[in-house]
Design a protein around this motif. Structure first.
Motif, PDB file in Angstrom:
ATOM      1  N   GLU A 139       5.694  41.416  58.824  1.00 49.80           N
ATOM      2  CA  GLU A 139       7.097  39.871  58.788  1.00 49.80           C
ATOM      3  C   GLU A 139       6.248  38.816  58.655  1.00 49.80           C
ATOM      4  O   GLU A 139       6.642  37.469  59.126  1.00 49.80           O
ATOM      5  N   ILE A 140       4.146  38.872  59.221  1.00 49.75           N
ATOM      6  CA  ILE A 140       4.111  37.555  59.281  1.00 49.75           C
ATOM      7  C   ILE A 140       3.884  36.899  58.485  1.00 49.75           C
ATOM      8  O   ILE A 140       3.202  35.556  58.097  1.00 49.75           O
ATOM      9  N   VAL A 141       3.624  38.197  57.375  1.00 49.54           N
ATOM     10  CA  VAL A 141       4.036  37.335  56.000  1.00 49.54           C
ATOM     11  C   VAL A 141       4.826  37.376  55.212  1.00 49.54           C
ATOM     12  O   VAL A 141       5.442  38.446  54.680  1.00 49.54           O
ATOM     13  N   ASP A 142       5.176  36.519  54.260  1.00 55.50           N
ATOM     14  CA  ASP A 142       6.014  35.889  53.764  1.00 55.50           C
ATOM     15  C   ASP A 142       6.251  36.720  52.387  1.00 55.50           C
ATOM     16  O   ASP A 142       5.069  36.252  51.290  1.00 55.50           O
ATOM     17  N   GLN A 143       6.487  37.467  51.573  1.00 50.59           N
ATOM     18  CA  GLN A 143       6.419  38.893  50.850  1.00 50.59           C
ATOM     19  C   GLN A 143       6.682  38.472  49.455  1.00 50.59           C
ATOM     20  O   GLN A 143       6.103  38.133  48.674  1.00 50.59           O
ATOM     21  N   GLU A 144       8.117  37.399  49.473  1.00 50.40           N
ATOM     22  CA  GLU A 144       7.898  36.612  48.359  1.00 50.40           C
ATOM     23  C   GLU A 144       7.184  35.570  47.887  1.00 50.40           C
ATOM     24  O   GLU A 144       6.518  36.157  46.472  1.00 50.40           O
ATOM     25  N   ALA A 145       6.602  34.716  48.527  1.00 47.72           N
ATOM     26  CA  ALA A 145       5.116  33.725  48.414  1.00 47.72           C
ATOM     27  C   ALA A 145       4.645  34.375  48.011  1.00 47.72           C
ATOM     28  O   ALA A 145       3.523  34.654  47.076  1.00 47.72           O
ATOM     29  N   ILE A 146       4.029  36.403  49.211  1.00 50.58           N
ATOM     30  CA  ILE A 146       3.077  36.909  48.334  1.00 50.58           C
ATOM     31  C   ILE A 146       3.030  37.417  47.411  1.00 50.58           C
ATOM     32  O   ILE A 146       2.298  36.645  45.889  1.00 50.58           O
ATOM     33  N   VAL A 147       3.612  37.893  46.968  1.00 56.09           N
ATOM     34  CA  VAL A 147       3.828  38.765  44.893  1.00 56.09           C
ATOM     35  C   VAL A 147       4.257  37.511  44.321  1.00 56.09           C
ATOM     36  O   VAL A 147       3.175  37.570  42.849  1.00 56.09           O
ATOM     37  N   THR A 148       4.602  36.258  44.877  1.00 58.02           N
ATOM     38  CA  THR A 148       4.757  34.975  42.931  1.00 58.02           C
ATOM     39  C   THR A 148       3.387  34.916  43.791  1.00 58.02           C
ATOM     40  O   THR A 148       2.857  34.296  42.006  1.00 58.02           O
TER      41      THR A 148
END
Ligand code: MLT
Length: 297
Positions: A233-242
């Protein structure tokens, strides 16, 4: 006789400390005096009347309702540092896996099975497809300088990397243990700008959720790799995949796969292996076994 309920597989060395001291230890105990666990989520548990302590054989306590326990007078223990070396070693493996195209290269080699005398020719012809970079001389940014962050930073220095660290809450003990070659970053922006690799070693709290978000990602070089062996949860997954899809960063190495992350070939996913070594499991269980025994005694 005090009773200890266990969740998950806890290394026997730690359980023996309690068993040899006369405690009853089992995964099938009602109303225990203490609980020992690894990753079982206790947030919906009812705190039973005998419960006095919970011991997590690991570093993070985000699977335990610490506030609820504190209000009920139940002490929560963890085992900081006991698995730090195991996590450090996997982070170093993650650095190398992202720098060199090791996976794709191995898969290619395996695909040549049955090609007989052509194998060597094909290897030499196509090896350029898997060319990587060296980590020596590259910039590593370490976020969080607790037991694991310090070990990662020091190991990276030994591997010839230029290492910066950021931790506004670093303890005096950890600071003493940090290599003098690690550069102190006064803020996150300074830490991230110019980094080739960013390794995250912070606990999950309300304030660290989505710590790496689209704003952070926009500050990184498009050749940068992020390593997350802390909590998903410390990484925004949507943001990283984008960011990965748009070429905003190079790779995301994580110990926490998800359906969304597995959609990207630029994610290097491991199945929460950070603390999964015999040594780390023994160390954590022994540390927790001793703490629970001393507390109940
Ligand atoms: C930790 O918090 O130290 C790890 O998540 C431990 C584990 O893998 O159980």
């Amino acid at each position: 006789m005090s009773k200890i309920k266990t969740y998950n597989k806890i290394a026997q060395g730690g359980l023996n400390i309690l068993i040899d001291s006369g405690f009853e230890v089992s995964d099938a105990i009602d109303n225990p005096d203490a609980i020992i666990l690894r990753s079982e989520k206790l947030h919906t548990m009812t705190i039973e009347s005998n419960l006095k302590a919970i011991g997590r054989a690991g570093a993070g306590v985000n699977n335990i309702p610490v506030d609820k326990c504190t209000n009920a007078g139940v002490v929560v223990f963890n085992s900081p540092g006991a698995n730090a070396n195991a996590v450090k070693e996997l982070v170093i493996a993650g650095l190398l896996l992202s720098a060199r195209d090791i996976f794709a290269g191995i898969n290619y080699s395996k695909s040549l099975k049955g090609r007989g005398s052509e194998v060597n020719t094909l290897v030499e012809k196509n090896k350029a497809l898997f060319k990587g970079i060296e980590i020596s001389g590259k910039k590593l940014a370490v976020v969080g300088l607790g037991a694991i962050g310090v070990m990662v930073a020091n190991a990276a220095v030994e591997l010839g990397m230029s290492v910066s660290g950021y931790d506004p809450f670093i303890s005096v003990d950890r600071a003493w243990g940090l290599s003098s070659s690690v550069i102190q970053a006064s803020n996150l922006n300074k830490l991230l700008s110019g980094a080739d690799f960013v390794s995250l070693h912070i606990p999950l709290t309300d304030s660290t959720k989505d710590f790496i978000n689209s704003s952070c990602l926009s500050k990184l070089k498009n050749t940068a790799t992020i390593l997350n062996f802390s909590r998903p949860e410390i990484v925004d997954q949507e943001a990283i995949v984008t960011a990965l899809n748009l070429g905003g960063i190079h790779r995301y190495v994580t110990d926490f796969p998800s359906e969304l992350l597995l959609s990207s070939d630029k994610v290097i996913p491991m199945p929460h292996l950070g603390a999964s070594t015999k040594e780390a499991e023994d160390n954590c269980a022994v540390m927790i076994g001793n703490q629970i025994k001393e507390f109940l005694d």
